[in-house]
Each structure stands twice: as structure tokens, then as C-alpha cells.
Motif scaffolding. Sequence first.
Motif, PDB file in Angstrom:
ATOM      1  N   ARG A  60       0.798  -1.224   0.000  1.00  0.00           N
ATOM      2  CA  ARG A  60       0.000   0.000   0.000  1.00  0.00           C
ATOM      3  C   ARG A  60       0.836   1.282   0.000  1.00  0.00           C
ATOM      4  NH1 ARG A  60      -1.876   3.557   3.418  1.00  0.00           N
ATOM      5  NH2 ARG A  60      -1.155   2.439   5.249  1.00  0.00           N
TER       6      ARG A  60
ATOM      7  N   ALA B 156       2.655   1.718  -3.205  1.00  0.00           N
ATOM      8  CA  ALA B 156       1.703   2.037  -4.265  1.00  0.00           C
ATOM      9  C   ALA B 156       1.298   3.511  -4.214  1.00  0.00           C
ATOM     10  CB  ALA B 156       0.467   1.148  -4.153  1.00  0.00           C
ATOM     11  N   GLU B 157       1.106   4.028  -3.008  1.00  0.00           N
ATOM     12  CA  GLU B 157       0.762   5.448  -2.875  1.00  0.00           C
ATOM     13  C   GLU B 157       1.901   6.342  -3.352  1.00  0.00           C
ATOM     14  OE1 GLU B 157      -0.459   6.028   1.174  1.00  0.00           O
ATOM     15  OE2 GLU B 157      -2.248   4.778   0.922  1.00  0.00           O
TER      16      GLU B 157
ATOM     17  N   PRO C  95      -0.040   1.708 -13.547  1.00  0.00           N
ATOM     18  CA  PRO C  95      -0.470   1.671 -12.144  1.00  0.00           C
ATOM     19  C   PRO C  95       0.475   0.843 -11.273  1.00  0.00           C
ATOM     20  CG  PRO C  95      -1.763   0.131 -13.426  1.00  0.00           C
ATOM     21  CD  PRO C  95      -0.888   0.889 -14.403  1.00  0.00           C
TER      22      PRO C  95
ATOM     23  N   TYR D   2      -2.492  -2.270  -7.119  1.00  0.00           N
ATOM     24  CA  TYR D   2      -3.831  -2.003  -7.643  1.00  0.00           C
ATOM     25  C   TYR D   2      -4.210  -2.861  -8.844  1.00  0.00           C
ATOM     26  CZ  TYR D   2      -3.321   2.149  -4.753  1.00  0.00           C
ATOM     27  OH  TYR D   2      -3.115   2.994  -3.703  1.00  0.00           O
ATOM     28  N   LYS D   3      -3.276  -3.638  -9.360  1.00  0.00           N
ATOM     29  CA  LYS D   3      -3.564  -4.441 -10.563  1.00  0.00           C
ATOM     30  C   LYS D   3      -4.328  -5.696 -10.197  1.00  0.00           C
ATOM     31  CE  LYS D   3       0.356  -3.078 -13.367  1.00  0.00           C
ATOM     32  NZ  LYS D   3       1.560  -3.540 -14.028  1.00  0.00           N
ATOM     33  N   GLU D   4      -5.151  -6.135 -11.102  1.00  0.00           N
ATOM     34  CA  GLU D   4      -5.842  -7.416 -10.955  1.00  0.00           C
ATOM     35  C   GLU D   4      -5.206  -8.379 -11.951  1.00  0.00           C
ATOM     36  OE1 GLU D   4      -9.789  -7.754 -10.243  1.00  0.00           O
ATOM     37  OE2 GLU D   4      -9.930  -5.901  -9.116  1.00  0.00           O
TER      38      GLU D   4
END
Length: 159
Positions: free
Chosen positions: A104, A107-108, A151, A155-157
Motif C-alpha cells: 500500500r 503504491a501510494e 499503475p 492495484y492491478k488485478e
Amino acid sequence: MKKFALKTVAIFAVIGWSAVANAVPNYWDEGATMGYWYLDITNTKNQGLSIQCNVGAGEEYDNAVYFSLNTKKDNSTELMGNDNYSLLIDNNEVVRLPSGTNFRLGAEDWMGFTHAIEKARNIKVYKNNKLVATFTPKNLSVVQDLPEHCPASFYKEWK
């Protein structure tokens, strides 16, 4: 495995430099190789930034940013995701580069970096609190929508 992945990405960064070593200074260049989309910029001193976006290399690989003190030498490229490097964007925004984007906080930081880069007209690179390079990008259309196209892994799926 993660160290191997980062070394593999570093090899691609060097490959990317060979393509832009003779490029026009301060213009973003882009390309793709082995599941990565990369954005490279050099300055008049042959220093370079390379943004590596994992768009299909697999979930064990990550996005990264590399700095090259001399794009004409293969051994001068360093991963910037550590506490030694920081960027000053347009003389008013300090950007931290994460060691990874699959958690997290990383990622931010990555999203803050990509949002800043897509509009940056002046990028100063600091290493150990010393200015080591300046870039003045001219063609911002290449990095437009960077946060959407690159991204954080968090956050990726993955499929």
C-alpha cells in the motif's frame, strides 16, 4: 525471486539506454520489450531516467525507475527505489520513489510519482541530498495519462 526480477528489469533499463543514448536531450522516448513499457529521457550530459512499467511481464515483476549517470556506459544505471534518491518536480514538489509498488505505501508513493511526472517541466534528481541531474522535458504528451497506463502493482488485478 524478487532480486532476480529487479536484476532482469535493470538489464532492460540498460537495453533501453542503448536506444536513447543518441536521442534528442530532454524529450521523452518510449518503447516496449519483454512485458515492459518504458519511458526514457536523457539530458545534455547523457544522464538518464528510465521509467519501467510492468504491463505484462507477470505479477512477480514490478514497476521501477532507474537513473543513469552516463547513458553511454552500461554499468552506470542504478535502481532509484531507495532512500538515497529523491526528485524535485518543478521546484516545488518532492517525490519519493518506492522500493516496490506491490504494498500500500509503495503504491501510494508510485501514484504520487506518476502524477507528478505526467506534468513535470523540470525534474531534479538528488542522490544523498546532492543534486546530480536535471531534466527539462519538452514533450509531455508521451507521459500523459501515466498513472492510468502504469499503475502500481498493488492495484492491478492479475489474471
